[in-house]
Design a protein around this motif. Structure first.
Motif, short mmCIF file in Angstrom:
data_model
loop_
_atom_site.label_atom_id
_atom_site.label_comp_id
_atom_site.label_asym_id
_atom_site.label_seq_id
_atom_site.Cartn_x
_atom_site.Cartn_y
_atom_site.Cartn_z
N SER A 23 1.04 -1.16 -0.07
CA SER A 23 0.08 -0.05 0.02
C SER A 23 0.79 1.27 -0.07
CB SER A 23 -0.88 0.18 1.30
OG SER A 23 -1.60 1.37 1.34
N ASN A 25 0.34 3.72 1.71
CA ASN A 25 0.38 4.28 2.92
C ASN A 25 1.21 3.31 3.81
OD1 ASN A 25 -1.63 6.01 2.48
ND2 ASN A 25 -3.17 4.54 2.57
N ARG A 28 -1.74 0.70 7.75
CA ARG A 28 -3.09 0.21 7.32
C ARG A 28 -3.83 -0.34 8.45
NH1 ARG A 28 -5.16 1.59 2.98
NH2 ARG A 28 -5.72 -0.25 2.24
N LYS A 29 -5.02 -0.06 8.71
CA LYS A 29 -5.78 -0.59 9.70
C LYS A 29 -5.92 -2.08 9.90
CE LYS A 29 -9.05 0.53 12.61
NZ LYS A 29 -8.72 1.56 13.93
N ALA A 60 -9.63 -1.67 0.12
CA ALA A 60 -8.71 -0.43 0.32
C ALA A 60 -9.36 0.64 0.69
CB ALA A 60 -8.01 -0.22 -1.00
N GLY A 63 -9.21 0.69 4.40
CA GLY A 63 -7.90 0.36 5.18
C GLY A 63 -7.68 -1.07 5.27
N ASP A 65 -5.93 -4.42 3.66
CA ASP A 65 -5.35 -5.25 2.66
C ASP A 65 -5.75 -6.65 2.84
OD1 ASP A 65 -4.05 -3.06 1.73
OD2 ASP A 65 -2.08 -3.34 3.02
N TYR A 125 0.43 -2.75 10.23
CA TYR A 125 -1.08 -2.84 10.38
C TYR A 125 -1.34 -2.63 12.07
CZ TYR A 125 -1.04 -4.69 5.83
OH TYR A 125 -0.74 -5.15 4.50
#
Length: 257
Positions: A23, A25, A28-29, A60, A63, A65, A125
């Motif tokens: 990602s 970012n 990620r969540k 996505a 948040g 993957d 994550y």
């Protein structure tokens, strides 16, 4: 079909996971790992799941993957086919453990993905979860619920056995804080050769120091036939998908998700 024509291929978690698309970012969540293996049937499931999770459920944008989790397959042909699939989609994580559910795959998934976060192969994550490739998760419901929890605390989410702590293997997850505690464990291989639900439940009990949070991830009301049927679009639902065609029969339930 580069990998099918090469005379020799390198197949390991380290080499295959370098092809994972990351990602943009750095945090990620949720990492949602779908446990799978190679066969014609599961290949069809993965293709359809990519469409459902990425297009219909907007993973996505939430948040999340979504990654497909393989162990080390037994045949050279399977290794080459997995590499071809990875080259095309970039969403496979290979765990350096045998492709067998009850030989530690779940533990090594947590341990090795935490390691991949630390070495930069994967983003950071806040939560790590696993699911099986014969069910479909209501991402909106789960992500709405996860927003209530702090990843810096000890959080287990899923279901537990009513009389003893035992993970329900179909789907469950951990805050990154709990995942790191699990990853730091060093169980011997023999202790991992048992039912996955039981083994992972025991490890969680050991490291969580009775501060874990458990909430019902799965709607399992007996009057609806057990697993899998969300009563409303708001419920945290899991769909049991034993064959690819049944996925299409349930897609209408996700229209408003």
């Amino acid at each position: 079909m580069a990998y099918l024509t090469e005379s020799d291929v390198s197949f390991s978690g380290n080499s295959t996971n370098r092809l994972v698309s990351t990602s943009p970012n750095q945090e990620r969540k949720l990492l949602y790992g779908i446990f799978t293996y190679y066969s014609d049937r599961t290949t069809q499931r993965r293709i359809l799941m990519r469409f459902v999770y990425n297009k219909l459920l907007n993973a996505a944008g939430r948040g999340v993957d979504v990654r497909f989790i393989f162990g080390i397959p037994k045949t050279e042909a399977e290794k080459r086919l997995i590499l071809e699939e990875q080259k095309k989609y970039g969403d496979i994580i290979v765990i350096d453990a045998p492709e067998a559910m009850n030989e530690g795959k779940s533990f090594y998934y947590i341990q090795q993905t935490v390691g991949m976060m630390d070495n930069g192969t994967l983003p950071n994550y806040q939560f790590i979860a696993k699911g099986d490739d014969d069910m479909l998760l209501n991402l909106r419901g789960v992500m709405d619920k996860l927003a209530e929890y702090d990843p810096n605390e000890i959080v287990y989410f899923g279901r537990s056995h009513p009389t003893k702590f035992e993970n329900f293997g179909m789907t469950y997850g951990f805050s990154i804080t709990l995942a790191r505690k699990i990853a730091a464990e060093t169980p011997d291989e023999a202790s991992l050769r048992s039912y996955e639900d039981f083994v992972m439940g025991g490890i969680v009990v050991k490291v969580a120091n009775d501060t874990k949070t458990t909430w019902n991830f799965i709607d399992d009301r007996p009057q609806y036939g057990g697993w899998a049927i969300p009563v409303t679009k708001e419920v945290l639902g899991v769909h049991n998908l034993k064959d690819t065609n049944s996925i299409w029969n349930h897609l209408m339930m996700f229209e408003t998700l």
